[in-house]
Design an enzyme around this catalytic site. Structure first.
Site, short mmCIF file in Angstrom:
data_model
loop_
_atom_site.label_atom_id
_atom_site.label_comp_id
_atom_site.label_asym_id
_atom_site.label_seq_id
_atom_site.Cartn_x
_atom_site.Cartn_y
_atom_site.Cartn_z
N VAL A 60 30.48 50.25 75.16
CA VAL A 60 29.47 50.93 76.07
C VAL A 60 29.03 52.20 75.73
CG1 VAL A 60 30.25 49.46 78.02
CG2 VAL A 60 31.46 51.68 77.54
N GLY A 105 23.65 55.73 83.40
CA GLY A 105 22.20 55.25 83.22
C GLY A 105 21.86 53.97 83.80
N ALA A 117 36.50 55.31 86.85
CA ALA A 117 37.88 55.39 86.78
C ALA A 117 38.28 56.35 86.30
CB ALA A 117 38.40 54.02 86.11
N TYR A 148 41.68 62.64 75.81
CA TYR A 148 41.68 61.93 77.25
C TYR A 148 41.33 62.65 78.53
CZ TYR A 148 43.02 58.27 80.64
OH TYR A 148 43.13 57.26 81.64
#
Ligand code: UDP
Length: 315
Positions: A60, A105, A117, A148
């Site tokens: 993704v 988008g 999340a 992260y």
């Protein structure tokens, strides 16, 4: 019968797959996207063949094309255990930044509601306890966990920008430590590592002096909170987690006891920037979502133990 459609990125992961189950149970059609970097097909194989479920292997961070209409986009793709994101630092930064941009988008194009999340890691090694949503955190941007933490902080910022500037309907959940079936035994996190070690009679590796704390939430409670947040009108971040706090050392003892193991505890170096305390303040979720966790650690760990036993048997 609902004709709603949800796209779940990272849908083959631990949390993503439980979310797919819940959405399907709510009669929502699920399009699950995953590049299987840390996700696993085993987590979703029971859904293959269902009319309401579709899986697409996709990274993704690239353009996401979905031909059908979409009502919800839930962005769950990301390595999420410290060992995974230390091994995959660039992918972690990319999926949190570029991946969130692409998922937003898609939501904008489809006029869908977007849910991010996010994580308790946005609080870093917190200076206030328990952590409330209005605390801005204590994160080291250049430390190993920064890949992260900062990716998720950027993800929150871009989500709010799409909400403010494009009027996109957005939701942000800050997820605290969660456990349950479908966690990988080798994901490096304390909970599966301790179970794996205890069940195989190996030493239990507690990092540091074990006095650092965590608060563990059973996966069904977490998913219930996320579903309620998705259906609510709340735009600002909401903590979802179980406030029952325990030191890592006491947790290791608990695992030894519940598994009836003869393993001993050994102490290893504490990883850099390891948060010393962590406990969600869930008063916001209680008030606005009428949500609180239902499954005790004793109950949740029993269910998870059965799963881990099967996984070890199959190894
Ligand atoms: N930890 C540990 N032994 C292990 C793995 C982790 O003592 O084998 C510690 C880790 O240093 C941290 C806590 O357990 O203080 C929880 O770590 P985890 O990796 O589960 O996730 P985190 O909450 O840090 O994201």
């Amino acid at each position: 019968m609902s004709d709603k459609v949800a796209v779940v990125t990272g849908g083959a992961g631990f949390l993503g797959s439980h979310l797919c189950d819940r959405l399907i149970n709510e009669n929502i059609k699920v399009i699950c996207l995953d590049n299987l970097l840390t996700g696993r097909l085993e987590n979703i194989e029971h859904l293959f063949g269902l009319e309401n479920f579709q899986f697409v292997k996709l990274d993704v961070t690239n353009f996401i094309h979905v031909p059908s209409s979409v009502d919800y986009v839930l962005h769950f793709a990301s390595p999420a255990s410290p060992i995974d994101y230390l091994k995959l630092p660039i992918q972690t930064l990319k999926v949190g930044s570029l991946g969130t941009h692409k998922a937003l988008g898609l939501a904008k194009d489809k006029k869908a509601r977007f849910l991010l999340a996010s994580t308790s890691e946005v609080y870093g090694d917190p200076m206030i306890h328990p952590q409330k949503e209005d605390y801005w955190g204590n994160v080291n941007p250049v430390g190993p966990r920064g890949v992260y933490d900062e990716a998720k902080r950027f993800a929150e910022a871009i989500t709010m920008a799409y909400q403010r500037y494009h009027n996109l309907e957005t939701r942000i959940v800050r997820i605290f430590n969660t456990y349950g079936p479908r966690m990988r035994l080798d994901d490096g996190r304390a909970l599966p590592t301790f179970f794996s070690q205890a069940l195989q009679g190996q030493d239990i590796t507690v990092y540091g002096n074990g006095k650092q704390t965590r608060s563990f939430c059973f996966v069904s409670d977490l998913i219930d909170g996320i579903y309620k947040l998705l259906m609510s009108g709340e735009v600002l971040p909401v903590n979802i987690g179980n406030p029952e706090e325990i030191t890592i050392e006491d947790f290791a003892k608990e695992v030894i006891q519940i598994t009836n193991s003869k393993s001993r505890i050994i102490y290893k170096d504490l990883p850099i920037d390891d948060p010393q305390i962590r406990q969600p303040d869930i008063s916001k979720a209680k008030t606005i979502l009428n949500w609180s966790p239902k499954v005790s650690r004793e109950e949740g760990l029993k269910i998870t133990l059965d799963y881990f036993k099967t996984m070890i048997f199959l190894q």
